[in-house]
Design a protein around this motif. Sequence first.
Motif, PDB file in Angstrom:
ATOM      1  N   MET A 182       0.839  -1.173   0.000  1.00 52.07           N
ATOM      2  CA  MET A 182       0.000   0.000   0.000  1.00 52.07           C
ATOM      3  C   MET A 182       0.892   1.247   0.000  1.00 52.07           C
ATOM      4  SD  MET A 182      -3.075  -0.764  -0.211  1.00 52.07           S
ATOM      5  CE  MET A 182      -4.501  -1.592   0.337  1.00 52.07           C
ATOM      6  N   THR A 183       0.367   2.269  -0.629  1.00 52.65           N
ATOM      7  CA  THR A 183       1.043   3.562  -0.710  1.00 52.65           C
ATOM      8  C   THR A 183       0.155   4.585  -0.031  1.00 52.65           C
ATOM      9  OG1 THR A 183       1.987   2.926  -2.841  1.00 52.65           O
ATOM     10  CG2 THR A 183       1.969   5.267  -2.339  1.00 52.65           C
ATOM     11  N   SER A 184       0.761   5.621   0.519  1.00 58.40           N
ATOM     12  CA  SER A 184      -0.051   6.695   1.074  1.00 58.40           C
ATOM     13  C   SER A 184       0.535   8.043   0.681  1.00 58.40           C
ATOM     14  CB  SER A 184      -0.163   6.593   2.599  1.00 58.40           C
ATOM     15  OG  SER A 184       1.082   6.795   3.216  1.00 58.40           O
ATOM     16  N   PHE A 185      -0.350   8.991   0.441  1.00 62.58           N
ATOM     17  CA  PHE A 185       0.001  10.378   0.169  1.00 62.58           C
ATOM     18  C   PHE A 185      -0.748  11.245   1.173  1.00 62.58           C
ATOM     19  CE2 PHE A 185       0.598   9.605  -4.670  1.00 62.58           C
ATOM     20  CZ  PHE A 185       1.948   9.342  -4.499  1.00 62.58           C
ATOM     21  N   VAL A 186      -0.116  12.336   1.579  1.00 65.69           N
ATOM     22  CA  VAL A 186      -0.770  13.310   2.440  1.00 65.69           C
ATOM     23  C   VAL A 186      -0.907  14.600   1.644  1.00 65.69           C
ATOM     24  CG1 VAL A 186      -0.626  14.652   4.567  1.00 65.69           C
ATOM     25  CG2 VAL A 186       0.072  12.244   4.564  1.00 65.69           C
ATOM     26  N   VAL A 187      -2.154  15.045   1.496  1.00 69.37           N
ATOM     27  CA  VAL A 187      -2.456  16.256   0.725  1.00 69.37           C
ATOM     28  C   VAL A 187      -3.443  17.134   1.496  1.00 69.37           C
ATOM     29  CG1 VAL A 187      -1.995  15.199  -1.532  1.00 69.37           C
ATOM     30  CG2 VAL A 187      -4.293  15.075  -0.567  1.00 69.37           C
ATOM     31  N   ALA A 188      -3.381  18.425   1.203  1.00 72.88           N
ATOM     32  CA  ALA A 188      -4.277  19.396   1.831  1.00 72.88           C
ATOM     33  C   ALA A 188      -4.815  20.304   0.739  1.00 72.88           C
ATOM     34  CB  ALA A 188      -3.523  20.217   2.880  1.00 72.88           C
ATOM     35  N   GLY A 189      -6.123  20.493   0.732  1.00 74.95           N
ATOM     36  CA  GLY A 189      -6.745  21.338  -0.288  1.00 74.95           C
ATOM     37  C   GLY A 189      -8.097  21.828   0.176  1.00 74.95           C
ATOM     38  N   GLY A 190      -8.105  22.590   1.247  1.00 81.34           N
ATOM     39  CA  GLY A 190      -9.363  23.068   1.810  1.00 81.34           C
ATOM     40  C   GLY A 190      -9.801  22.178   2.949  1.00 81.34           C
ATOM     41  N   CYS A 191     -11.067  22.160   3.206  1.00 78.59           N
ATOM     42  CA  CYS A 191     -11.630  21.370   4.299  1.00 78.59           C
ATOM     43  C   CYS A 191     -11.388  19.880   4.059  1.00 78.59           C
ATOM     44  CB  CYS A 191     -13.133  21.648   4.406  1.00 78.59           C
ATOM     45  SG  CYS A 191     -13.943  20.678   5.686  1.00 78.59           S
ATOM     46  N   PHE A 192     -10.910  19.197   5.081  1.00 76.71           N
ATOM     47  CA  PHE A 192     -10.618  17.776   4.900  1.00 76.71           C
ATOM     48  C   PHE A 192     -11.864  16.942   4.679  1.00 76.71           C
ATOM     49  CE2 PHE A 192      -9.273  17.929   9.672  1.00 76.71           C
ATOM     50  CZ  PHE A 192     -10.577  18.052  10.121  1.00 76.71           C
ATOM     51  N   TRP A 193     -13.038  17.444   5.031  1.00 75.85           N
ATOM     52  CA  TRP A 193     -14.262  16.686   4.785  1.00 75.85           C
ATOM     53  C   TRP A 193     -14.455  16.429   3.296  1.00 75.85           C
ATOM     54  CZ3 TRP A 193     -18.071  20.118   8.047  1.00 75.85           C
ATOM     55  CH2 TRP A 193     -17.788  19.977   9.407  1.00 75.85           C
ATOM     56  N   CYS A 194     -14.145  17.419   2.462  1.00 76.91           N
ATOM     57  CA  CYS A 194     -14.322  17.263   1.009  1.00 76.91           C
ATOM     58  C   CYS A 194     -13.309  16.287   0.433  1.00 76.91           C
ATOM     59  CB  CYS A 194     -14.196  18.616   0.311  1.00 76.91           C
ATOM     60  SG  CYS A 194     -15.530  19.755   0.705  1.00 76.91           S
ATOM     61  N   LEU A 195     -12.051  16.423   0.842  1.00 75.19           N
ATOM     62  CA  LEU A 195     -11.022  15.508   0.359  1.00 75.19           C
ATOM     63  C   LEU A 195     -11.378  14.076   0.728  1.00 75.19           C
ATOM     64  CD1 LEU A 195      -7.999  17.679   1.482  1.00 75.19           C
ATOM     65  CD2 LEU A 195      -8.555  17.165  -0.881  1.00 75.19           C
ATOM     66  N   ASP A 196     -11.784  13.877   1.968  1.00 77.83           N
ATOM     67  CA  ASP A 196     -12.180  12.562   2.451  1.00 77.83           C
ATOM     68  C   ASP A 196     -13.332  12.000   1.622  1.00 77.83           C
ATOM     69  OD1 ASP A 196     -12.321  10.552   4.951  1.00 77.83           O
ATOM     70  OD2 ASP A 196     -14.370  11.184   4.447  1.00 77.83           O
ATOM     71  N   ALA A 197     -14.351  12.821   1.412  1.00 76.90           N
ATOM     72  CA  ALA A 197     -15.542  12.370   0.670  1.00 76.90           C
ATOM     73  C   ALA A 197     -15.180  11.920  -0.733  1.00 76.90           C
ATOM     74  CB  ALA A 197     -16.578  13.491   0.612  1.00 76.90           C
ATOM     75  N   VAL A 200      -8.641   2.768  -3.056  1.00 73.29           N
ATOM     76  CA  VAL A 200      -8.359   3.541  -1.845  1.00 73.29           C
ATOM     77  C   VAL A 200      -8.890   2.727  -0.674  1.00 73.29           C
ATOM     78  CG1 VAL A 200      -8.889   5.643  -0.545  1.00 73.29           C
ATOM     79  CG2 VAL A 200      -8.366   5.775  -2.995  1.00 73.29           C
ATOM     80  N   SER A 201      -8.000   2.317   0.213  1.00 71.18           N
ATOM     81  CA  SER A 201      -8.415   1.471   1.338  1.00 71.18           C
ATOM     82  C   SER A 201      -8.694   2.263   2.600  1.00 71.18           C
ATOM     83  CB  SER A 201      -7.351   0.410   1.633  1.00 71.18           C
ATOM     84  OG  SER A 201      -6.130   1.030   1.977  1.00 71.18           O
ATOM     85  N   ASP A 202      -8.134   3.485   2.700  1.00 63.75           N
ATOM     86  CA  ASP A 202      -8.391   4.289   3.883  1.00 63.75           C
ATOM     87  C   ASP A 202      -8.108   5.754   3.578  1.00 63.75           C
ATOM     88  OD1 ASP A 202      -9.139   4.790   6.515  1.00 63.75           O
ATOM     89  OD2 ASP A 202      -7.188   4.277   7.361  1.00 63.75           O
ATOM     90  N   VAL A 203      -8.837   6.610   4.246  1.00 64.33           N
ATOM     91  CA  VAL A 203      -8.601   8.045   4.209  1.00 64.33           C
ATOM     92  C   VAL A 203      -8.684   8.509   5.659  1.00 64.33           C
ATOM     93  CG1 VAL A 203      -9.330  10.287   3.327  1.00 64.33           C
ATOM     94  CG2 VAL A 203      -9.704   8.240   1.934  1.00 64.33           C
ATOM     95  N   VAL A 234      -4.355  -1.079  -8.276  1.00 66.76           N
ATOM     96  CA  VAL A 234      -5.749  -0.789  -8.623  1.00 66.76           C
ATOM     97  C   VAL A 234      -5.899   0.636  -9.157  1.00 66.76           C
ATOM     98  CG1 VAL A 234      -8.123  -0.681  -7.742  1.00 66.76           C
ATOM     99  CG2 VAL A 234      -6.545  -2.423  -6.874  1.00 66.76           C
ATOM    100  N   ILE A 235      -5.222   1.571  -8.519  1.00 63.38           N
ATOM    101  CA  ILE A 235      -5.314   2.979  -8.917  1.00 63.38           C
ATOM    102  C   ILE A 235      -3.897   3.572  -8.881  1.00 63.38           C
ATOM    103  CG2 ILE A 235      -5.899   3.750  -6.575  1.00 63.38           C
ATOM    104  CD1 ILE A 235      -7.701   5.918  -7.965  1.00 63.38           C
ATOM    105  N   PRO A 236      -3.416   4.061 -10.003  1.00 63.00           N
ATOM    106  CA  PRO A 236      -2.056   4.602 -10.040  1.00 63.00           C
ATOM    107  C   PRO A 236      -1.888   5.856  -9.174  1.00 63.00           C
ATOM    108  CG  PRO A 236      -2.894   4.193 -12.267  1.00 63.00           C
ATOM    109  CD  PRO A 236      -4.046   4.049 -11.321  1.00 63.00           C
ATOM    110  N   ALA A 237      -0.693   6.028  -8.655  1.00 64.78           N
ATOM    111  CA  ALA A 237      -0.375   7.218  -7.857  1.00 64.78           C
ATOM    112  C   ALA A 237      -0.660   8.487  -8.653  1.00 64.78           C
ATOM    113  CB  ALA A 237       1.087   7.174  -7.417  1.00 64.78           C
ATOM    114  N   GLU A 238      -0.382   8.459  -9.932  1.00 69.72           N
ATOM    115  CA  GLU A 238      -0.631   9.618 -10.797  1.00 69.72           C
ATOM    116  C   GLU A 238      -2.111  10.022 -10.761  1.00 69.72           C
ATOM    117  OE1 GLU A 238      -0.686  10.005 -15.518  1.00 69.72           O
ATOM    118  OE2 GLU A 238       1.345   9.816 -14.718  1.00 69.72           O
ATOM    119  N   VAL A 239      -2.994   9.047 -10.734  1.00 72.15           N
ATOM    120  CA  VAL A 239      -4.430   9.336 -10.689  1.00 72.15           C
ATOM    121  C   VAL A 239      -4.810   9.950  -9.340  1.00 72.15           C
ATOM    122  CG1 VAL A 239      -6.757   8.330 -10.755  1.00 72.15           C
ATOM    123  CG2 VAL A 239      -5.027   7.608 -12.415  1.00 72.15           C
ATOM    124  N   ILE A 240      -4.265   9.419  -8.253  1.00 73.22           N
ATOM    125  CA  ILE A 240      -4.538   9.989  -6.927  1.00 73.22           C
ATOM    126  C   ILE A 240      -4.167  11.469  -6.917  1.00 73.22           C
ATOM    127  CG2 ILE A 240      -3.830   9.974  -4.495  1.00 73.22           C
ATOM    128  CD1 ILE A 240      -5.674   7.621  -5.157  1.00 73.22           C
TER     129      ILE A 240
END
Length: 173
Positions: A1-16, A24-27, A63-69
């Motif tokens: 598994m890979t993980s990225f940490v990103v911020a772009g406004g309210c975390f509720w929207c990113l999570d959703a 994506v197995s976890d947010v 399943v989903i490339p890092a580039e897509v994330i």
Amino acid sequence: MTSFVVAGGCFWCLDAVYRTLRGVSDVVSGYTGGEDDAPTYEKVCTGSTGHAEAVKVVFDEQVIPAEVILNVFFTLHDPTQLNRQGADVGTQYRSAMFYNNEDEREQMQAALERAADWWPEPIVTTLSPLGTFYPAEDYHQDFFAKNPGQGYCMAVAVPKVNKIRASFSEYIQ
């Protein structure tokens, strides 16, 4: 598994948004990029801690490339707005990517350069080493799914989720 940490406004929207994607197995909503060693939602909201509301996205690159994330990140928010997203204003709502190592930094830099071709204004997204990531309080985790009728979710998160569903339909669960 890979993980990225990103911020772009309210975390509720990113999570959703990220929770709608296959692979994506976890947010985890949280705080990073600041000075306080015990950030809370109340403290971060003052803008005095230096933390950004961020998410840690855990995904399977088979399943989903890092580039897509990362492309989803630059599609779901406006990376040309400095220290804000819409009505959410303050450094805690800044656009930022946080890397763990040189490979992640290179991937994030490449995504930033790709996104520069999509936006007419200059991108203000910062790229920084990941310090400590502090998970947000339990009530912030998976907020949209737990509160789908909440006003902010309806007005702000739903349009972002719909935009990603339309733009990245091959990766939607």
